[in-house]
Design an enzyme around this catalytic site. Sequence first.
Site, mmCIF file in Angstrom:
data_model
loop_
_atom_site.group_PDB
_atom_site.id
_atom_site.type_symbol
_atom_site.label_atom_id
_atom_site.label_comp_id
_atom_site.label_asym_id
_atom_site.label_seq_id
_atom_site.Cartn_x
_atom_site.Cartn_y
_atom_site.Cartn_z
ATOM 1 N N ILE A 18 0.839 -1.204 0.000
ATOM 2 C CA ILE A 18 0.000 0.000 0.000
ATOM 3 C C ILE A 18 0.870 1.249 0.000
ATOM 4 O O ILE A 18 0.658 2.169 -0.795
ATOM 5 C CB ILE A 18 -0.945 0.003 1.211
ATOM 6 C CG1 ILE A 18 -1.905 -1.183 1.154
ATOM 7 C CG2 ILE A 18 -1.734 1.311 1.276
ATOM 8 C CD1 ILE A 18 -2.783 -1.322 2.382
ATOM 9 N N ASP A 49 11.258 3.640 12.324
ATOM 10 C CA ASP A 49 10.427 2.741 13.118
ATOM 11 C C ASP A 49 9.323 3.598 13.698
ATOM 12 O O ASP A 49 9.571 4.450 14.561
ATOM 13 C CB ASP A 49 11.263 2.093 14.221
ATOM 14 C CG ASP A 49 10.452 1.211 15.153
ATOM 15 O OD1 ASP A 49 9.204 1.230 15.076
ATOM 16 O OD2 ASP A 49 11.063 0.521 15.986
ATOM 17 N N TYR A 140 -6.241 -6.345 15.918
ATOM 18 C CA TYR A 140 -6.320 -5.545 14.692
ATOM 19 C C TYR A 140 -7.551 -4.639 14.725
ATOM 20 O O TYR A 140 -7.473 -3.446 14.407
ATOM 21 C CB TYR A 140 -6.352 -6.471 13.486
ATOM 22 C CG TYR A 140 -6.163 -5.778 12.161
ATOM 23 C CD1 TYR A 140 -4.955 -5.149 11.855
ATOM 24 C CD2 TYR A 140 -7.170 -5.755 11.207
ATOM 25 C CE1 TYR A 140 -4.760 -4.517 10.629
ATOM 26 C CE2 TYR A 140 -6.997 -5.132 9.980
ATOM 27 C CZ TYR A 140 -5.789 -4.511 9.701
ATOM 28 O OH TYR A 140 -5.606 -3.886 8.489
ATOM 29 N N LYS A 144 -7.236 -0.527 14.618
ATOM 30 C CA LYS A 144 -7.766 0.229 13.483
ATOM 31 C C LYS A 144 -8.991 1.054 13.867
ATOM 32 O O LYS A 144 -9.229 2.128 13.299
ATOM 33 C CB LYS A 144 -8.082 -0.717 12.322
ATOM 34 C CG LYS A 144 -6.838 -1.325 11.676
ATOM 35 C CD LYS A 144 -5.896 -0.263 11.130
ATOM 36 C CE LYS A 144 -4.755 -0.851 10.316
ATOM 37 N NZ LYS A 144 -3.881 0.201 9.740
ATOM 38 N N PRO A 178 1.234 -8.857 -0.128
ATOM 39 C CA PRO A 178 1.852 -9.763 0.843
ATOM 40 C C PRO A 178 1.074 -9.922 2.145
ATOM 41 O O PRO A 178 1.066 -11.009 2.724
ATOM 42 C CB PRO A 178 3.223 -9.116 1.105
ATOM 43 C CG PRO A 178 3.501 -8.307 -0.110
ATOM 44 C CD PRO A 178 2.172 -7.815 -0.586
#
Length: 241
Positions: A18, A49, A140, A144, A178
Amino acid sequence: MPRLRDKIVLVTGAAGAIGAAIAQTIEAEDGTAIRSDLAGRGNVRHALDVTAESDWNRVTAVIAETSGRLDGLVNAAGIVAIGTVEDTDFTTWRRVMAINLDGTFLGCKYALPLLKRSGGSIVNISSVSGLVGGHNLAAYNASKGGVRLLTKSVALHGARLKPQVRCNSVHPAFLEGPMVDDILAQTGRPEIARGQLARDIPLGRLGEPAEVADMCVYLLSDESRFVTGAEFVIDGGLTAR
C-alpha cells in the site's frame, strides 16, 4: 494538470504494497514522496520505526532542514495479527497496537509542526476492520478502530490551527499483496480461502493497492480542501450489508 504539483508528502510503510503504491501515485501526480520504512526494507529515503519517538524526532528534523515544510503525511505502516481475545497473547496485542495506533499517533504529533507552516493534509490508513468487528481480529480491530477516532480528534484540532491542517481516514477491505497472502497462508488452504474472501465482497474481488493510492491522492490534493474528519471506505461493498 498534475494534482500534487510541488507538494511534499511523507509516507510511512513505503516498502509495503500500500505504501509503495501511494508513493508512486504521489510522484505520478508531480508530488514529492518522502518514503520511510524500517531500516533495510526496500528503497526508502529514511529509516523510520514508527513506534520509536526518537526516529520521528530525527526524520522530521531532517525534513525541516532540507525541505522546510510538509504538505502531507500518509500513515501507511501497519501489521495484522489473527487471533481471538482469548488466544491473542499480550505481546502480540502490544505489538499490533504499537505499530498501528501508536505509530499513527506519533506520526500526526511530529508531522504537525511541519504541516502547520503552510497548511496540509494527513491521511491515516485504517481498515474496514476499524468499522466492523471480526471474531478473530481482536488486536487488529482495536488498533484500526483507534485510528478511526484518533483521526477525528486530529481533524478537529487541525481545524483550529492557522493555517488549517486536515485529517481523514481510509478504510480498505482486503487488498492484493503480501499482507493478505500471509493471512491466507495461515489457513492452510490459501486458494480456497482467497476464493471465499472474493465471494464475500459484493464486487467479487479483492481490492488493489493502487485503488487506495488514488483515494489518498484526492485527500492530499486541494480537491478535498473542505473534507476533514471523514472516513473513506474502499471495500467493494463489503460493509454495505
